[in-house]
Scaffold this active site. Sequence first.
Site, mmCIF file in Angstrom:
data_model
loop_
_atom_site.group_PDB
_atom_site.id
_atom_site.type_symbol
_atom_site.label_atom_id
_atom_site.label_comp_id
_atom_site.label_asym_id
_atom_site.label_seq_id
_atom_site.Cartn_x
_atom_site.Cartn_y
_atom_site.Cartn_z
ATOM 1 N N LYS A 134 11.867 -11.772 3.847
ATOM 2 C CA LYS A 134 10.461 -11.423 3.624
ATOM 3 C C LYS A 134 9.620 -12.617 4.055
ATOM 4 O O LYS A 134 10.080 -13.759 3.987
ATOM 5 C CB LYS A 134 10.207 -11.124 2.147
ATOM 6 N N ASP A 174 3.741 -5.077 5.593
ATOM 7 C CA ASP A 174 3.751 -4.968 4.125
ATOM 8 C C ASP A 174 2.267 -5.001 3.731
ATOM 9 O O ASP A 174 1.399 -4.706 4.575
ATOM 10 C CB ASP A 174 4.557 -6.119 3.484
HETATM 11 P P1 NDP Z 1 -1.292 -1.755 1.889
HETATM 12 O O1 NDP Z 1 -1.856 -3.078 2.186
HETATM 13 O O2 NDP Z 1 -1.358 -0.672 2.896
HETATM 14 O O3 NDP Z 1 -1.914 -1.194 0.533
HETATM 15 C C1 NDP Z 1 -1.832 -1.899 -0.667
HETATM 16 C C2 NDP Z 1 -2.631 -1.172 -1.719
HETATM 17 O O4 NDP Z 1 -2.393 -1.776 -2.972
HETATM 18 C C3 NDP Z 1 -4.124 -1.232 -1.486
HETATM 19 O O5 NDP Z 1 -4.711 -0.062 -1.977
HETATM 20 C C4 NDP Z 1 -4.525 -2.455 -2.309
HETATM 21 O O6 NDP Z 1 -5.876 -2.470 -2.712
HETATM 22 C C5 NDP Z 1 -3.629 -2.277 -3.506
HETATM 23 N N1 NDP Z 1 -3.419 -3.564 -4.154
HETATM 24 C C6 NDP Z 1 -2.955 -4.703 -3.577
HETATM 25 N N2 NDP Z 1 -2.924 -5.695 -4.477
HETATM 26 C C7 NDP Z 1 -3.380 -5.161 -5.622
HETATM 27 C C8 NDP Z 1 -3.586 -5.662 -6.930
HETATM 28 N N3 NDP Z 1 -3.310 -6.948 -7.221
HETATM 29 N N4 NDP Z 1 -4.063 -4.813 -7.870
HETATM 30 C C9 NDP Z 1 -4.336 -3.524 -7.577
HETATM 31 N N5 NDP Z 1 -4.165 -2.985 -6.366
HETATM 32 C C10 NDP Z 1 -3.694 -3.792 -5.409
HETATM 33 O O7 NDP Z 1 0.235 -2.032 1.464
HETATM 34 P P2 NDP Z 1 1.450 -1.025 1.425
HETATM 35 O O8 NDP Z 1 1.006 0.326 1.026
HETATM 36 O O9 NDP Z 1 2.239 -1.210 2.669
HETATM 37 O O10 NDP Z 1 2.336 -1.668 0.260
HETATM 38 C C11 NDP Z 1 2.175 -1.283 -1.108
HETATM 39 C C12 NDP Z 1 3.423 -1.674 -1.884
HETATM 40 O O11 NDP Z 1 4.566 -0.999 -1.304
HETATM 41 C C13 NDP Z 1 3.781 -3.154 -1.864
HETATM 42 O O12 NDP Z 1 4.417 -3.495 -3.092
HETATM 43 C C14 NDP Z 1 4.800 -3.249 -0.743
HETATM 44 O O13 NDP Z 1 5.643 -4.383 -0.861
HETATM 45 C C15 NDP Z 1 5.560 -1.953 -0.973
HETATM 46 N N6 NDP Z 1 6.325 -1.474 0.172
HETATM 47 C C16 NDP Z 1 5.726 -1.177 1.377
HETATM 48 C C17 NDP Z 1 6.462 -0.672 2.413
HETATM 49 C C18 NDP Z 1 5.824 -0.220 3.682
HETATM 50 O O14 NDP Z 1 6.535 0.418 4.494
HETATM 51 N N7 NDP Z 1 4.557 -0.464 3.924
HETATM 52 C C19 NDP Z 1 7.927 -0.528 2.310
HETATM 53 C C20 NDP Z 1 8.455 -0.777 0.988
HETATM 54 C C21 NDP Z 1 7.672 -1.268 -0.014
HETATM 55 P P3 NDP Z 1 -6.935 -3.437 -1.960
HETATM 56 O O15 NDP Z 1 -7.165 -2.776 -0.635
HETATM 57 O O16 NDP Z 1 -8.096 -3.445 -2.849
HETATM 58 O O17 NDP Z 1 -6.270 -4.788 -1.832
#
Ligand code: NDP
Length: 453
Positions: A134, A174
């Site tokens: 990562k 991510d």
């Molecule tokens: P994105 O950046 O596309 O979206 C993240 C989302 O989570 C946004 O809505 C963001 O809001 C919100 N968020 C981030 N930090 C916080 C916080 N501290 N409190 C509340 N909301 C928060 O990321 P992904 O959708 O790709 O990833 C989301 C999760 O899924 C992560 O844990 C990632 O590690 C996991 N994941 C992702 C994969 C992928 O293929 N993309 C694969 C496997 C796991 P805001 O815009 O306001 O920051």
Amino acid sequence: MSSATEKHAAQYLKRFMSGLERRNPGEPEFHQAVREVAKDIVPYLEDKQAYKDAHILDRMTEPDRVIVFRVCWVDDENNVRVNRGMRVQFNNAIGPYKGGLRFHKNVTLSVLKFLGFEQVFKNSLTTLPMGGAKGGANFNPHGKSNGEVMRFCQAFMTELSRHIGPYTDIPAGDIGVGAREVSYLFGQYKRLQNEFTGTITGKGLAFGGSLIRTEATGYGCVYFAREMLATRGDEIRGKTCVVSGAGNVAQYTAEKLLQLGGKVVTMSDSSGYIYDKDGLDEEKLHWLIGLKTVRRGRIHEYAEYFGCEFHEGKRPWDVPCDMAFPCATQNEIDTADAKDLVANGCSLVAEGANMPSSIEAIDVFQDAKILYAPAKASNAGGVAVSGLEQTQNAMRLSWTREEVDENLLDIMQKIHAACVEHGREGDWINYARGANVAGFLKVADAMLAYGVL
Ligand code: NDP
């Protein structure tokens, strides 16, 4: 297990964790991720001397290497900006390092070590030959212009490119690293190396990306939930679902839930959550995806546009539901949230985000014997399709949407079966234990075979 063996395992776990915490001070997320695995693996190893003699668990909790580097770039006002870039290459026993890059203001070494450690188990579960890694930076893409994001990505890749390659380490996206960032990163990698290889996944379709990669984590999470429900003769149709996040994983979790007849009533971002009592439909979701990926707006705009509730600064776990899909970030469900979910009738939690539930919250789900899917199993669909993207790149061809989706479904079903095999406890399935043991075994066996490395 006899009570003497149980006592011995508990004492060993205590010693093991205090050693790990001493060696890795100030890294609470990493401690948490290791504890969650060790509490299942330590008792499992009680009668498996070969793994114990080879100190496999100690070796698996020490990354192969950690690369830390300075990233300098110039913002739109001509100010010189400095960020810290990192890549944690955790374990390549069963394949080249593979795992995403996170750009977020709160990225620390602890966060990347927890994510890299989890990735080792997750990638092992996919059945594909991928090690775990990562990386990322404490760079906040919010409010930055496209030019600033591009310059940052190019500077970041200028250093990272020395440490990755199609047979070494293959990063992906991510949090904060979506299609735009992956394109800038891959473009710079290609320029520096003067070669076109599938060294980054999540690429655009025009330059080596795979169909379904964008959807894969969310779709896979819902496929996994469907398998869990099937063990109880139940289905998704008609179920009220609470989803957190509004990014990539949340969007396509919601889309698949809608396609399978679920009712999605919440979405969130770091500013709060929307509660749409009537439920999202395809049109509303499409609007939300545009808001988040094109206009890069905030979630309250959904509430204003469609006339529903917005709860500022809150998380959606007190909304009554049948199923919950945390898809935002780590530790977004604490003990009180978990108790609210169970008390309000939630009978399934499938983690889309990595480590969204605290250890105590997991205990609440497990004590209530609800269906609880840990992230390393339920969100493995994203990296699985990344693996399929690498395969297509190596073969120099592209599979159809249907072919990739079929493969994704097959992999999620295999992960589910592995969790059931190693997690059955009477008539209840401990998916967390199943995922930890199944993920551990493949990596541990490879490490044993290599001797002392
Ligand atoms: P994105 O950046 O596309 O979206 C993240 C989302 O989570 C946004 O809505 C963001 O809001 C919100 N968020 C981030 N930090 C916080 C916080 N501290 N409190 C509340 N909301 C928060 O990321 P992904 O959708 O790709 O990833 C989301 C999760 O899924 C992560 O844990 C990632 O590690 C996991 N994941 C992702 C994969 C992928 O293929 N993309 C694969 C496997 C796991 P805001 O815009 O306001 O920051």
